[in-house]
Design a protein around this motif. Structure first.
Motif, PDB file in Angstrom:
ATOM      1  N   PRO A  61       0.949  -1.220  -0.658  1.00  0.00           N
ATOM      2  CA  PRO A  61      -0.237  -0.146  -0.139  1.00  0.00           C
ATOM      3  C   PRO A  61       0.654   1.171  -0.090  1.00  0.00           C
ATOM      4  CG  PRO A  61      -0.813  -1.708   1.449  1.00  0.00           C
ATOM      5  CD  PRO A  61       0.836  -2.280   0.440  1.00  0.00           C
ATOM      6  N   LYS A  62       2.023   0.992   1.510  1.00  0.00           N
ATOM      7  CA  LYS A  62       2.672   2.421   1.091  1.00  0.00           C
ATOM      8  C   LYS A  62       3.501   2.678  -0.778  1.00  0.00           C
ATOM      9  CE  LYS A  62       2.860   2.512   6.623  1.00  0.00           C
ATOM     10  NZ  LYS A  62       3.851   3.058   7.470  1.00  0.00           N
ATOM     11  N   GLY A  63       3.848   1.525  -1.083  1.00  0.00           N
ATOM     12  CA  GLY A  63       4.904   2.262  -2.247  1.00  0.00           C
ATOM     13  C   GLY A  63       3.424   2.237  -3.705  1.00  0.00           C
ATOM     14  N   LEU A  64       1.991   1.708  -3.658  1.00  0.00           N
ATOM     15  CA  LEU A  64       1.355   2.293  -4.361  1.00  0.00           C
ATOM     16  C   LEU A  64       1.044   3.172  -4.393  1.00  0.00           C
ATOM     17  CD1 LEU A  64      -0.454   1.380  -6.542  1.00  0.00           C
ATOM     18  CD2 LEU A  64      -2.341   0.651  -4.591  1.00  0.00           C
ATOM     19  N   ALA A  65       0.477   4.465  -2.883  1.00  0.00           N
ATOM     20  CA  ALA A  65       0.674   5.669  -2.414  1.00  0.00           C
ATOM     21  C   ALA A  65       1.739   6.044  -3.644  1.00  0.00           C
ATOM     22  CB  ALA A  65       0.532   5.999  -1.159  1.00  0.00           C
ATOM     23  N   ASP A  66       2.941   5.903  -2.962  1.00  0.00           N
ATOM     24  CA  ASP A  66       3.897   6.178  -3.658  1.00  0.00           C
ATOM     25  C   ASP A  66       3.678   6.180  -5.090  1.00  0.00           C
ATOM     26  OD1 ASP A  66       6.551   8.054  -3.132  1.00  0.00           O
ATOM     27  OD2 ASP A  66       8.165   6.213  -4.064  1.00  0.00           O
ATOM     28  N   ALA A  67       4.059   5.780  -5.804  1.00  0.00           N
ATOM     29  CA  ALA A  67       4.385   5.640  -7.275  1.00  0.00           C
ATOM     30  C   ALA A  67       3.262   5.978  -7.565  1.00  0.00           C
ATOM     31  CB  ALA A  67       3.816   3.724  -7.605  1.00  0.00           C
ATOM     32  N   PHE A  68       1.287   6.639  -6.836  1.00  0.00           N
ATOM     33  CA  PHE A  68       0.721   7.243  -8.113  1.00  0.00           C
ATOM     34  C   PHE A  68       0.519   7.987  -7.163  1.00  0.00           C
ATOM     35  CE2 PHE A  68      -0.015   3.012  -8.996  1.00  0.00           C
ATOM     36  CZ  PHE A  68       0.552   2.868 -10.720  1.00  0.00           C
ATOM     37  N   GLY A  69       0.928   8.925  -6.475  1.00  0.00           N
ATOM     38  CA  GLY A  69       0.285   9.823  -4.906  1.00  0.00           C
ATOM     39  C   GLY A  69       0.510  11.176  -6.456  1.00  0.00           C
ATOM     40  N   GLU A  70       2.064  11.455  -6.664  1.00  0.00           N
ATOM     41  CA  GLU A  70       2.077  12.424  -7.359  1.00  0.00           C
ATOM     42  C   GLU A  70       3.082  12.294  -9.097  1.00  0.00           C
ATOM     43  OE1 GLU A  70       4.800  14.990  -5.122  1.00  0.00           O
ATOM     44  OE2 GLU A  70       6.142  12.883  -5.047  1.00  0.00           O
ATOM     45  N   ASP A  71       3.287  12.821  -9.438  1.00  0.00           N
ATOM     46  CA  ASP A  71       3.325  13.155 -10.805  1.00  0.00           C
ATOM     47  C   ASP A  71       4.930  13.156 -10.679  1.00  0.00           C
ATOM     48  OD1 ASP A  71       1.236  12.551 -12.182  1.00  0.00           O
ATOM     49  OD2 ASP A  71       1.172  15.172 -12.778  1.00  0.00           O
ATOM     50  N   LEU A  72       5.832  12.825 -11.142  1.00  0.00           N
ATOM     51  CA  LEU A  72       7.650  12.674 -11.252  1.00  0.00           C
ATOM     52  C   LEU A  72       7.937  13.674 -11.658  1.00  0.00           C
ATOM     53  CD1 LEU A  72       9.870  11.080 -10.826  1.00  0.00           C
ATOM     54  CD2 LEU A  72       9.715  10.613 -13.187  1.00  0.00           C
ATOM     55  N   ASN A  81       4.750   8.590 -10.998  1.00  0.00           N
ATOM     56  CA  ASN A  81       5.504   9.585  -9.823  1.00  0.00           C
ATOM     57  C   ASN A  81       7.205   8.253  -9.915  1.00  0.00           C
ATOM     58  OD1 ASN A  81       7.110  10.702  -8.212  1.00  0.00           O
ATOM     59  ND2 ASN A  81       6.576   9.501  -6.393  1.00  0.00           N
ATOM     60  N   ARG A  82       7.535   7.480 -10.800  1.00  0.00           N
ATOM     61  CA  ARG A  82       8.287   7.040 -11.587  1.00  0.00           C
ATOM     62  C   ARG A  82       8.745   6.843 -12.853  1.00  0.00           C
ATOM     63  NH1 ARG A  82       7.859   6.175  -6.769  1.00  0.00           N
ATOM     64  NH2 ARG A  82       7.659   4.263  -5.673  1.00  0.00           N
ATOM     65  N   MET A  83       9.702   6.448 -13.494  1.00  0.00           N
ATOM     66  CA  MET A  83      10.185   6.082 -14.277  1.00  0.00           C
ATOM     67  C   MET A  83       9.756   5.003 -15.405  1.00  0.00           C
ATOM     68  SD  MET A  83      12.262   8.913 -15.485  1.00  0.00           S
ATOM     69  CE  MET A  83      13.272   7.909 -16.821  1.00  0.00           C
ATOM     70  N   ASN A  84       9.338   5.192 -16.315  1.00  0.00           N
ATOM     71  CA  ASN A  84       8.874   4.595 -17.080  1.00  0.00           C
ATOM     72  C   ASN A  84       7.972   4.811 -18.596  1.00  0.00           C
ATOM     73  OD1 ASN A  84       5.411   4.896 -17.497  1.00  0.00           O
ATOM     74  ND2 ASN A  84       6.262   4.666 -15.349  1.00  0.00           N
ATOM     75  N   ARG A  85       8.108   3.814 -19.669  1.00  0.00           N
ATOM     76  CA  ARG A  85       7.490   4.266 -20.968  1.00  0.00           C
ATOM     77  C   ARG A  85       6.631   5.513 -21.101  1.00  0.00           C
ATOM     78  NH1 ARG A  85       7.461   0.208 -24.599  1.00  0.00           N
ATOM     79  NH2 ARG A  85       8.003  -1.933 -22.555  1.00  0.00           N
ATOM     80  N   TYR A  86       5.769   5.617 -19.805  1.00  0.00           N
ATOM     81  CA  TYR A  86       4.515   6.403 -20.611  1.00  0.00           C
ATOM     82  C   TYR A  86       5.728   7.804 -20.087  1.00  0.00           C
ATOM     83  CZ  TYR A  86       2.658   2.299 -21.068  1.00  0.00           C
ATOM     84  OH  TYR A  86       2.495   1.003 -21.589  1.00  0.00           O
ATOM     85  N   THR A  87       6.017   7.879 -19.112  1.00  0.00           N
ATOM     86  CA  THR A  87       6.932   9.640 -17.994  1.00  0.00           C
ATOM     87  C   THR A  87       8.132   9.412 -19.364  1.00  0.00           C
ATOM     88  OG1 THR A  87       7.833   8.221 -16.666  1.00  0.00           O
ATOM     89  CG2 THR A  87       5.917   9.231 -15.600  1.00  0.00           C
ATOM     90  N   VAL A  88       8.228   8.418 -19.950  1.00  0.00           N
ATOM     91  CA  VAL A  88       9.812   9.498 -21.006  1.00  0.00           C
ATOM     92  C   VAL A  88       8.545  10.205 -22.263  1.00  0.00           C
ATOM     93  CG1 VAL A  88      11.394   8.462 -22.187  1.00  0.00           C
ATOM     94  CG2 VAL A  88      10.963   8.145 -19.994  1.00  0.00           C
ATOM     95  N   ARG A  89       7.175   9.051 -22.433  1.00  0.00           N
ATOM     96  CA  ARG A  89       6.742   9.946 -23.558  1.00  0.00           C
ATOM     97  C   ARG A  89       6.433  11.140 -23.252  1.00  0.00           C
ATOM     98  NH1 ARG A  89       3.141   4.532 -25.720  1.00  0.00           N
ATOM     99  NH2 ARG A  89       4.947   2.941 -26.059  1.00  0.00           N
ATOM    100  N   LEU A  90       5.975  11.278 -22.647  1.00  0.00           N
ATOM    101  CA  LEU A  90       5.150  12.275 -22.078  1.00  0.00           C
ATOM    102  C   LEU A  90       5.687  13.789 -22.018  1.00  0.00           C
ATOM    103  CD1 LEU A  90       2.456  13.794 -20.376  1.00  0.00           C
ATOM    104  CD2 LEU A  90       3.481  13.777 -17.943  1.00  0.00           C
ATOM    105  N   ALA A  91       7.160  13.545 -21.265  1.00  0.00           N
ATOM    106  CA  ALA A  91       7.952  14.538 -20.968  1.00  0.00           C
ATOM    107  C   ALA A  91       8.806  14.927 -22.474  1.00  0.00           C
ATOM    108  CB  ALA A  91       9.081  13.849 -20.569  1.00  0.00           C
ATOM    109  N   THR A  92       9.049  13.201 -23.070  1.00  0.00           N
ATOM    110  CA  THR A  92       9.458  13.849 -25.045  1.00  0.00           C
ATOM    111  C   THR A  92       8.343  14.556 -25.766  1.00  0.00           C
ATOM    112  OG1 THR A  92      10.538  11.764 -24.974  1.00  0.00           O
ATOM    113  CG2 THR A  92      10.491  12.651 -26.890  1.00  0.00           C
ATOM    114  N   ALA A  93       7.090  14.447 -25.693  1.00  0.00           N
ATOM    115  CA  ALA A  93       5.807  15.511 -26.184  1.00  0.00           C
ATOM    116  C   ALA A  93       5.851  16.830 -25.887  1.00  0.00           C
ATOM    117  CB  ALA A  93       4.756  14.530 -26.097  1.00  0.00           C
ATOM    118  N   GLY A  94       6.232  16.676 -24.696  1.00  0.00           N
ATOM    119  CA  GLY A  94       6.418  18.334 -24.009  1.00  0.00           C
ATOM    120  C   GLY A  94       7.331  19.054 -25.046  1.00  0.00           C
ATOM    121  N   LEU A  95       8.671  18.113 -24.970  1.00  0.00           N
ATOM    122  CA  LEU A  95       9.624  17.947 -25.255  1.00  0.00           C
ATOM    123  C   LEU A  95       9.211  19.127 -27.131  1.00  0.00           C
ATOM    124  CD1 LEU A  95      12.718  19.759 -25.991  1.00  0.00           C
ATOM    125  CD2 LEU A  95      13.561  17.131 -26.621  1.00  0.00           C
ATOM    126  N   ALA A  96       8.880  18.078 -27.969  1.00  0.00           N
ATOM    127  CA  ALA A  96       8.505  17.762 -29.358  1.00  0.00           C
ATOM    128  C   ALA A  96       7.666  19.553 -29.152  1.00  0.00           C
ATOM    129  CB  ALA A  96       7.695  16.828 -30.074  1.00  0.00           C
TER     130      ALA A  96
END
Length: 584
Positions: free
Chosen positions: A42-53, A69-84
């Motif tokens: 539960p605590k790990g899940l709350a940390d992983a989804f409690g906020e955005d990286l 709140n983790r490094m994964n392909r989706y947070t990488v895509r999100l950041a890259t879409a912003g850069l684009a």
């Protein structure tokens, strides 16, 4: 499926995000298993989804895994879409983006996701075909005149971390203004699961995805070799027996180029073979950090066996290098980043003068927490010193500002083992620094001296400088609150004296002002940052800086003594006095 108990710690908005992620991750081969583990924690899940990286001034950095709140392909895509979006808004997207990565777990995956997200937005991408040192990414951006660069790395963080660093068109890591512009664009991307990505084959056929390999390596190595100051002999040993060096990349990217460069210089290089293998677990060291003498354990054992002149160790993305040198008595002494920086500056000044290659208006750049001994050398040799905030991006930024002013960059460094000699890179460069350190070692060896001998000569000439860094861990929300309160206390009620030494001035970088003991004030022409530096009578100093990437308060100390014993006593006394106030 019933929601995990971990969602009890989440707001309704975050619960909604968790449900969306759970639907998408059910079919994700990399993250489904990780999510299943989190649902039993539960605590790990709350940390992983409690906020955005958070996308900071350098980009992303965090633990890898499932969640917002983790490094994964989706947070990488999100950041890259912003850069684009940012590049398209600037009108520079057609120049393309260079992408590189290190030896960490998922680094190659994140690099490919970055490349295909950019290609999906119609932006050309130059993707390195394998792991490469971060400074080569900076060089590649400049060499190809690209609009930006991205490197996937978490430097020397623990194995569970990875990161995403953005570089501007100058090859310099994103400074706050650029980072904030990208953050604004990221905020406009509503759903990381709907970010379009290109098919790799189609992107390649369309010319949107191009691979970088040996040709770029050769161009970069040629520029590094061109920095040599040995007088054109072709080797750093000036025709004498070459120096013998033990080298370790600490399982990272440095093994790709550093041994090649050193061997082309004429050095005898013996590598720590078990650490030459890229290993995302960094299995032979507690921490792959060349700032930590413990990382040298295996390299030093080999050095003693073969009687090497020195040991060089680069961190996983090869932007830092640590040095240990033979002490003349059969063992080795680790040199701090401050000591190596002063020795390199001294050697560069000596050789540039001998070769008639000193600029008329030379400039040395260092961070505010780096030893003042570098300034003493610069002053004695007619160089201007520019101080910047912690972070090599600010050194790179200043190099750009020197262009067209008639002032010439000579050297840049920071206390954390980061050095830059040639401005064709705009980040700290472990390849450049390894090459120059080898040349310097050979130069002094030819004169019958070790680096320790030369360092003692410099101490006698300029004073015995000693520095220390202490990190106080303050985890969690409670720790963050304690850190903020502590900084407020030091800021609102600064001491008049510390360790029997009067406080001559307080430099407050959060408000951009310096307050002096005589009551006068002045402006600090640097970006705003939560940093306090106290300068004491005699030029001694200490600095308080909350870390931007870890739950730590970093406290830096610097003193100048009459001799080594005096410097050590001053440093210990100042350390005790400051820590009593911090811990009280």
């Amino acid at each position: 499926m019933r929601e995990s108990a971990g969602t009890d710690f989440l707001t309704e908005e975050r619960r909604g995000l968790y449900r969306v992620w759970r639907r998408h991750l059910a079919a994700d081969p990399d993250l489904a298993e990780d999510l299943a583990r989190l649902e039993a924690d539960p605590k790990g899940l709350a940390d992983a989804f409690g906020e955005d990286l958070r996308f900071g001034t350098g980009g992303l950095r965090g633990v890898m895994g499932a969640g917002t709140n983790r490094m994964n392909r989706y947070t990488v895509r999100l950041a890259t879409a912003g850069l684009a979006r940012y590049l398209q808004r600037q009108g520079t997207a057609g120049r393309g983006v260079v992408v590189a990565y290190d030896s960490r777990r998922w680094s190659d995956l994140f690099a490919k996701e970055t490349a295909l997200t950019l290609a999906g937005a119609g932006i050309p991408v130059y993707l390195f075909e394998g792991i490469r040192p971060t400074p080569e990414l900076s060089f590649g951006v400049r060499d190809l005149e690209a609009a930006a660069g991205v490197v996937i790395t978490a430097s020397h963080n623990p194995p569970e971390y990875n990161g995403y660093k953005v570089y501007g068109p100058d090859g310099c890591q994103a400074v706050p203004e650029l980072a904030e512009a990208i953050i604004r664009e990221i905020a406009q991307v509503e759903d990381p699961f709907s970010v379009p990505t290109a098919d790799e084959g189609e992107a390649t056929r369309a010319g949107l995805l191009r691979r970088l390999g040996a040709e770029m390596d050769d161009r970069y190595v040629a520029r590094v070799r061109g920095l040599g100051l040995s007088g054109g002999t072709g080797t750093p040993s000036a025709g004498r027996a070459p120096v013998t060096l033990v080298y370790t990349p600490l399982h990272g990217t440095g093994g790709k180029l550093v041994p090649r460069v050193l061997e082309e210089m004429g050095c005898r290089v013996v590598c720590v073979e078990e650490q030459m293998r890229p290993d995302p677990e960094f299995s032979t060291v507690a921490s792959p950090n060349p700032e930590d003498p413990a990382a040298f354990e295996r390299a030093l054992a080999l050095a003693r066996e073969i009687k090497a002149d020195a040991v060089l160790a680069t961190d996983p993305d090869c932007d830092r290098v640590g040095v240990a040198v033979a002490d003349g008595h059969g063992d080795y002494e680790y040199l701090s980043g401050n000591q190596v920086g002063v020795l390199l500056l001294d050697y560069i000044l000596e050789r540039r003068k001998a070769l008639g290659a000193m600029p008329d208006k030379g400039v040395m750049i260092k961070t505010i927490v780096t030893s003042e001994m570098g300034r003493a050398l610069a002053d004695a040799n007619g160089l201007e010193t520019i101080d910047v905030l912690t972070g090599f991006k600010f050194i790179g930024e200043q190099i750009g500002r020197l262009e067209g002013t008639g002032r010439g960059f000579v050297f840049g460094y920071e206390e954390s083992c980061g050095y830059l000699i040639g401005d064709f890179v705009r980040d700290k460069d472990g390849v450049q620094a390894s090459a120059m350190a080898a040349e310097m070692i050979a130069h002094h060896k030819a004169a019958g001296k070790t680096l320790l001998d030369r360092l003692e000569e410099l101490y006698r000439a300029y004073g015995y400088y000693r520095e220390r860094l202490v990190s106080v861990t303050m985890p969690g929300a409670e720790g963050q609150a304690r850190m903020r309160a502590m900084m407020e206390r030091w800021r609102d009620a600064p001491p008049l004296e510390v360790a029997g030494l009067a406080v001559a001035e307080v430099q407050d970088y959060l408000v951009g002002r310096v307050r002096r003991a005589d009551g006068s004030e002045g402006a600090l022409d640097l970006p705003r940052s939560d940093v306090l530096k106290f300068v004491l009578d005699g030029g001694h100093w200490f600095c308080l800086r909350p870390s931007g990437t870890e739950p730590k308060l970093k406290i830096y100390f610097g003193v100048r003594g009459r001799d080594d014993a005096d410097a050590r006593e001053l440093l210990d006394r100042l350390h005790r006095a400051v820590m009593e106030r911090v811990e009280g």
